[in-house]
Design a protein around this motif. Structure first.
Motif, PDB file in Angstrom:
ATOM      1  N   VAL A   1       0.851  -1.187   0.000  1.00  0.00           N
ATOM      2  CA  VAL A   1       0.000   0.000   0.000  1.00  0.00           C
ATOM      3  C   VAL A   1       0.887   1.238   0.000  1.00  0.00           C
ATOM      4  O   VAL A   1       1.993   1.234   0.542  1.00  0.00           O
ATOM      5  CB  VAL A   1      -0.944   0.025   1.224  1.00  0.00           C
ATOM      6  N   ARG A   2       0.389   2.307  -0.638  1.00  0.00           N
ATOM      7  CA  ARG A   2       1.076   3.597  -0.589  1.00  0.00           C
ATOM      8  C   ARG A   2       0.066   4.646  -0.160  1.00  0.00           C
ATOM      9  O   ARG A   2      -0.954   4.839  -0.810  1.00  0.00           O
ATOM     10  CB  ARG A   2       1.659   3.971  -1.953  1.00  0.00           C
ATOM     11  N   GLY A   3       0.358   5.274   0.967  1.00  0.00           N
ATOM     12  CA  GLY A   3      -0.554   6.271   1.507  1.00  0.00           C
ATOM     13  C   GLY A   3      -0.384   6.373   3.007  1.00  0.00           C
ATOM     14  O   GLY A   3       0.561   5.833   3.592  1.00  0.00           O
ATOM     15  N   GLU A   4      -1.298   7.068   3.649  1.00  0.00           N
ATOM     16  CA  GLU A   4      -1.216   7.317   5.083  1.00  0.00           C
ATOM     17  C   GLU A   4      -1.987   6.241   5.841  1.00  0.00           C
ATOM     18  O   GLU A   4      -3.204   6.297   5.976  1.00  0.00           O
ATOM     19  CB  GLU A   4      -1.768   8.709   5.411  1.00  0.00           C
ATOM     20  N   THR A   5      -1.266   5.249   6.321  1.00  0.00           N
ATOM     21  CA  THR A   5      -1.837   4.201   7.164  1.00  0.00           C
ATOM     22  C   THR A   5      -0.857   3.898   8.286  1.00  0.00           C
ATOM     23  O   THR A   5       0.341   4.181   8.187  1.00  0.00           O
ATOM     24  CB  THR A   5      -2.102   2.902   6.371  1.00  0.00           C
ATOM     25  N   SER A   6      -1.373   3.307   9.346  1.00  0.00           N
ATOM     26  CA  SER A   6      -0.519   2.927  10.462  1.00  0.00           C
ATOM     27  C   SER A   6      -0.087   1.478  10.319  1.00  0.00           C
ATOM     28  O   SER A   6      -0.737   0.693   9.615  1.00  0.00           O
ATOM     29  CB  SER A   6      -1.274   3.111  11.784  1.00  0.00           C
ATOM     30  N   PRO A   7       1.009   1.077  10.967  1.00  0.00           N
ATOM     31  CA  PRO A   7       1.440  -0.326  10.896  1.00  0.00           C
ATOM     32  C   PRO A   7       0.363  -1.297  11.379  1.00  0.00           C
ATOM     33  O   PRO A   7       0.193  -2.370  10.805  1.00  0.00           O
ATOM     34  CB  PRO A   7       2.682  -0.356  11.799  1.00  0.00           C
ATOM     35  N   LEU A   8      -0.366  -0.911  12.449  1.00  0.00           N
ATOM     36  CA  LEU A   8      -1.412  -1.797  12.957  1.00  0.00           C
ATOM     37  C   LEU A   8      -2.523  -1.968  11.935  1.00  0.00           C
ATOM     38  O   LEU A   8      -3.073  -3.073  11.770  1.00  0.00           O
ATOM     39  CB  LEU A   8      -1.975  -1.239  14.271  1.00  0.00           C
TER      40      LEU A   8
END
Length: 500
Positions: free
Chosen positions: A233-240
């Motif tokens: 994925v490419r974008g603003e997400t958290s590791p969890l």
């Protein structure tokens, strides 16, 4: 311009540059408003003597909101301006003396400490609020993703649907999902380069990480400990969040496989039921004309006065009629064994007499074959359906007669192990490939190794398997080039010694 590749870090850097300019402008505006407020309070205190003694608390009322709403550095600048302006007007006031007033000496320290404390508390509370809001948003997105995956159409490949859902629900720039079972990469969003190689490398090398600089999140999709694919994925997400998405993808892959297997098994079951029904109908339909043909042949023989050629033709008719009658009987038996209405007429059966009856029935078949029987105890008794067991052993021995090498010996053994009677028929013939050793017991299946050696319908071994299953047993085969081929049937039952 379509062929130009713009790295993600360049895009993010441009965003940071524009954001830095806006933040600097906002910082200047906030400081200016605070300073203007301080100037107004100081001016009013200078021209109205009664406000002079309370000027410092009024400055504090300006510093505290600045710290709460803007931040520490804005509050520090406003505090410094308040000290300077207050000192300036105090010197000019006839009632004020900066050196004599200790409050003026420590006012700057008090303002800065208040600004630091308030701004830090405000930042902490705001940070917790933003974190809670962000986590709540992620939980909502994960819930929506879970709900949508449970409603997916499992009649088609899940990869394309998963990629689109992730891209839509989590508002990501680009998504790639690799399905290792189907060996295909499904993507959504805008990729500047083909992510297929990247997704496959993550699966093969077991790479799972998050790169803040490029905004890429990489995960190996695992079902338990077994890798079944990968996620990029490419974008603003958290590791969890990335971990949770990968887990939900694995669960969806597993549901798709289970649904496909269930559909295949149900289709095969219905096809088998239809085939058994057709076989039963055809076998019954053949019985009537076969009986008439056999009666006519017998009548011709009894009439006599046949020439040698005519007698041979009538004998051929009777022989082939008998073969067709045996085949239809086998088909009827097969169809009956496939139903759930089979009734086992179990009774104590002497294994020695059972084998003898089987060999008598195959007397013509074994006329040119070498046959040995290895029975450790002639007095063993098995609780079983005699006719069904005769059918099983007949199929095994007949199969060995078809495919054994001329001049070799066929061996029938009976052994007792762990409460099971294990029947085995060993012969030397073509080796059965490992890939065929399970399927060879399926209805109408014939191994490529066997199909050119002798004629057959592919029914006999499936009948043997079904007979063993009806008794609660199982069948298997071993085949090696130098050891020969052995068909086994294990029948769980209580073995008893026959009375003398």
């Amino acid at each position: 311009m379509s062929g130009i590749f713009i790295p993600a870090r360049t895009i993010f850097g441009a965003r940071r540059t524009r954001g830095s300019g806006l933040r600097a402008l906002l910082f200047t505006l906030e400081c200016s408003l605070g300073v203007v407020a301080v100037v107004l309070v100081a001016t009013m205190a200078h021209w109205s003597g009664w406000l002079g003694p309370v000027a410092v608390p009024l400055y504090l009322l300006i510093v505290v909101p600045t710290a709460l709403l803007c931040g520490f550095w804005q509050a520090a600048i406003v505090s410094l301006s308040a000290f300077v302006i207050h000192a300036f007007f105090t010197v000019r006031n006839p009632w004020g003396d900066l050196a004599a007033d200790p409050l003026n000496a420590v006012s700057l320290v008090v303002f800065i400490l208040v600004a630091l404390t308030v701004s830090r508390l405000s930042a902490r509370v705001t940070g917790h609020a933003k974190e809670a809001e962000s986590w709540g948003g992620q939980m909502h997105d994960l819930y929506e993703f879970t709900r949508r995956t449970l409603q997916m159409n499992l009649h088609v490949e899940p990869g394309p649907q998963l990629a689109e859902l992730i891209h839509e629900i989590f508002a990501l720039e680009a998504v790639a999902v690799f399905d290792a079972d189907l060996h295909d990469v499904y993507q959504a969003g805008i990729w500047n380069v083909d992510p297929q190689e990247l997704a496959q490398n993550i699966y093969y090398f077991g790479t799972s990480d998050d790169d803040a600089e490029t905004g890429l999140g990489r995960r190996v999709v695992r079902l338990g400990t077994v890798p079944v694919g990968s996620l990029v994925v490419r974008g603003e997400t958290s590791p969890l969040t990335n971990n949770a998405i990968a887990s939900l993808i694995a669960i969806t892959f597993d549901r798709y496989r289970a649904f496909a297997n269930e559909s295949r098994i149900e289709t095969e079951r219905r096809a088998e039921q239809l085939r058994a029904t057709v076989l039963d109908s055809l076998a019954h339909a053949y019985k009537t004309p076969l009986t008439a043909i056999r009666a006519a042949g017998t009548g011709l023989i009894e009439m006599g006065k046949l020439s040698a050629g005519q007698a041979d033709l009538v004998a051929l008719i009777n022989e082939q009629t008998s073969l067709l009658n045996d085949l239809t009987t086998r088909l009827l038996t097969t169809a009956r064994l496939d139903t759930d209405e089979v009734v086992i007429h179990a009774a104590p059966v002497g294994i020695s007499s059972l084998i003898e009856e089987v060999l008598v029935g195959l007397k013509d078949r074994l006329a040119n074959m070498k046959m040995t029987v290895d029975l450790h105890d002639d007095g063993l008794v098995l609780f079983c359906d005699r006719q069904l067991m005769i059918m099983l052993l007949t199929q095994y021995i007949d199969n060995a007669c078809k495919y054994s090498i001329l001049g070799t010996t066929i061996t029938l053994r009976v052994a007792v192990s762990n409460g099971e009677a294990i029947f085995s028929v060993h012969s030397y013939g073509p080796v059965i490939p490992i890939s065929d050793r399970e399927r060879i017991f399926d209805r109408f299946y014939r191994s490529a190794t066997y199909s050119n050696r002798a004629s057959g319908t592919g029914i006999g071994l499936s009948v043997a398997k079904r007979v063993a299953q009806i008794h609660g047993g199982y069948v298997w085969v071993t085949s090696e080039e130098h050891e020969g081929t052995t068909f086994y049937a294990a029948i769980p039952a209580t073995m008893e010694k026959g009375s003398s």
